[in-house]
Scaffold this motif. Structure first.
Motif, mmCIF file in Angstrom:
data_model
loop_
_atom_site.group_PDB
_atom_site.id
_atom_site.type_symbol
_atom_site.label_atom_id
_atom_site.label_comp_id
_atom_site.label_asym_id
_atom_site.label_seq_id
_atom_site.Cartn_x
_atom_site.Cartn_y
_atom_site.Cartn_z
ATOM 1 N N HIS A 56 0.738 -1.126 0.064
ATOM 2 C CA HIS A 56 0.173 -0.199 0.105
ATOM 3 C C HIS A 56 0.978 1.026 0.255
ATOM 4 N N CYS A 57 1.976 1.391 0.721
ATOM 5 C CA CYS A 57 2.714 2.315 0.984
ATOM 6 C C CYS A 57 3.451 2.769 -0.446
ATOM 7 N N GLY A 58 4.003 1.822 -1.061
ATOM 8 C CA GLY A 58 4.652 1.962 -2.305
ATOM 9 C C GLY A 58 4.023 2.347 -3.440
ATOM 10 N N SER A 59 2.397 1.943 -3.307
ATOM 11 C CA SER A 59 1.536 2.104 -4.459
ATOM 12 C C SER A 59 0.970 3.746 -4.150
ATOM 13 N N GLU A 97 9.922 -0.424 -4.957
ATOM 14 C CA GLU A 97 8.911 0.499 -5.433
ATOM 15 C C GLU A 97 8.886 1.413 -4.231
ATOM 16 N N LEU A 98 8.978 1.103 -3.016
ATOM 17 C CA LEU A 98 8.764 1.792 -1.628
ATOM 18 C C LEU A 98 9.960 3.034 -1.628
ATOM 19 N N GLU A 99 10.906 2.330 -1.877
ATOM 20 C CA GLU A 99 12.301 3.111 -1.944
ATOM 21 C C GLU A 99 12.322 4.469 -2.941
ATOM 22 N N ARG A 100 11.955 4.129 -4.269
ATOM 23 C CA ARG A 100 11.744 4.886 -5.177
ATOM 24 C C ARG A 100 10.400 6.190 -4.801
ATOM 25 N N GLY A 101 9.328 5.549 -4.490
ATOM 26 C CA GLY A 101 8.539 6.491 -4.061
ATOM 27 C C GLY A 101 8.792 7.581 -2.887
ATOM 28 N N MET A 102 9.581 6.969 -1.798
ATOM 29 C CA MET A 102 10.213 7.979 -0.735
ATOM 30 C C MET A 102 11.241 8.791 -1.277
ATOM 31 N N THR A 103 11.856 8.449 -2.290
ATOM 32 C CA THR A 103 12.864 9.210 -2.800
ATOM 33 C C THR A 103 12.400 10.312 -3.818
ATOM 34 N N GLU A 104 11.469 10.063 -4.498
ATOM 35 C CA GLU A 104 10.892 11.094 -5.582
ATOM 36 C C GLU A 104 9.363 11.610 -5.113
ATOM 37 N N ALA A 105 8.795 11.240 -4.206
ATOM 38 C CA ALA A 105 7.554 11.930 -4.100
ATOM 39 C C ALA A 105 7.774 13.446 -3.437
ATOM 40 N N GLY A 106 8.607 13.666 -2.985
ATOM 41 C CA GLY A 106 8.907 15.018 -2.223
ATOM 42 C C GLY A 106 8.815 16.035 -3.095
ATOM 43 N N GLU A 107 9.348 15.930 -4.406
ATOM 44 C CA GLU A 107 9.196 17.007 -5.193
ATOM 45 C C GLU A 107 7.885 17.356 -5.631
ATOM 46 N N ILE A 108 7.062 16.318 -5.783
ATOM 47 C CA ILE A 108 5.635 16.654 -6.331
ATOM 48 C C ILE A 108 5.074 17.237 -5.207
ATOM 49 N N MET A 109 5.217 16.735 -3.801
ATOM 50 C CA MET A 109 4.450 17.470 -2.839
ATOM 51 C C MET A 109 4.892 18.909 -2.659
#
Length: 224
Positions: A56-59, A97-109
């Protein structure tokens, strides 16, 4: 943890991404070093093992990264569909997937100007759920608190939660949560930061110590 300012008073658009990256650097090594059997341990979220929670977290984060927000996104039904789509993934792929999301999502936020901050806070809380399920220290605490507590305060205002002043161990000023409504004075909390997080996210309170006046525990949760 000790701080000398009330970080909730100034909005920092970098805070959600910073919280994710801080947690990533601690959580991902724990996940990669765990046996597959540990992924089948139940968490405090009904029906969710550690594996299902991480799926769930990664998705959820990849929806941020890829800006996929169709109608009903993040609903229980949407979350279960996302988990089901990853049913045949290896644990390693789920962690990737989770690692990628935690790395890249901040810029979108940052660009979302606060609208996605609750996703970051929720991810951090779920990381605490994993630690709690594995009986590891640091659940709902650690270095991320310096960003998680202000995010909690901001999210409580966005959701029009009841007003509460929290005297948090290690913080020199009360943390103001919720929105005054003129109908009741602010409630008062005295205790540590991880317990405050547990109260606002509906996590188990077994073994905690705190004082709460002017509100019931059941009035505080703002998300699960």
């Amino acid at each position: 943890m000790t701080t000398t300012t009330n970080h909730a008073e100034t909005y920092d658009p970098e805070r959600p991404g910073r919280l994710l990256r801080t947690e990533r650097d601690v959580l991902i090594p724990l996940l990669r070093g765990a046996d597959d059997s540990a992924y089948e341990i139940r968490t405090c979220c009904p029906g969710w093992t550690v594996r299902r929670m991480l799926a769930h977290c990664g998705s959820a984060l990849m929806r941020v990264v890829e800006t996929r927000f169709e109608e009903g996104v993040y609903s229980p039904e949407s979350n279960e569909r996302d988990i089901a789509e990853r049913a045949d993934w290896s644990n390693a792929r789920i962690v990737d997937e989770l690692e990628r999301g935690m790395t890249e999502a901040g810029e979108i936020m940052v660009k979302a100007k606060g609208r996605l901050d609750g996703v970051s806070l929720g991810e951090w809380v779920h990381a605490g759920d994993v630690r709690a399920a594995w009986d590891l220290p640091g659940a709902y605490g650690g270095d991320g608190l310096v960003d998680a507590l202000p995010l909690l305060a901001e999210h409580s205002r966005r959701t029009s939660a009841l007003p509460l002043h929290a005297d948090v161990d290690g913080w020199d000023e009360p943390l103001a949560l919720g929105v005054p409504d003129g109908k009741r004075p602010p409630a008062r909390y005295i205790g540590d930061a991880p317990t405050l997080i547990r109260l606002y996210t509906g996590r188990p309170l077994t073994g905690t110590r705190y004082e709460l006046a002017g509100a019931k525990e059941t009035e505080l949760p703002i998300f699960g």
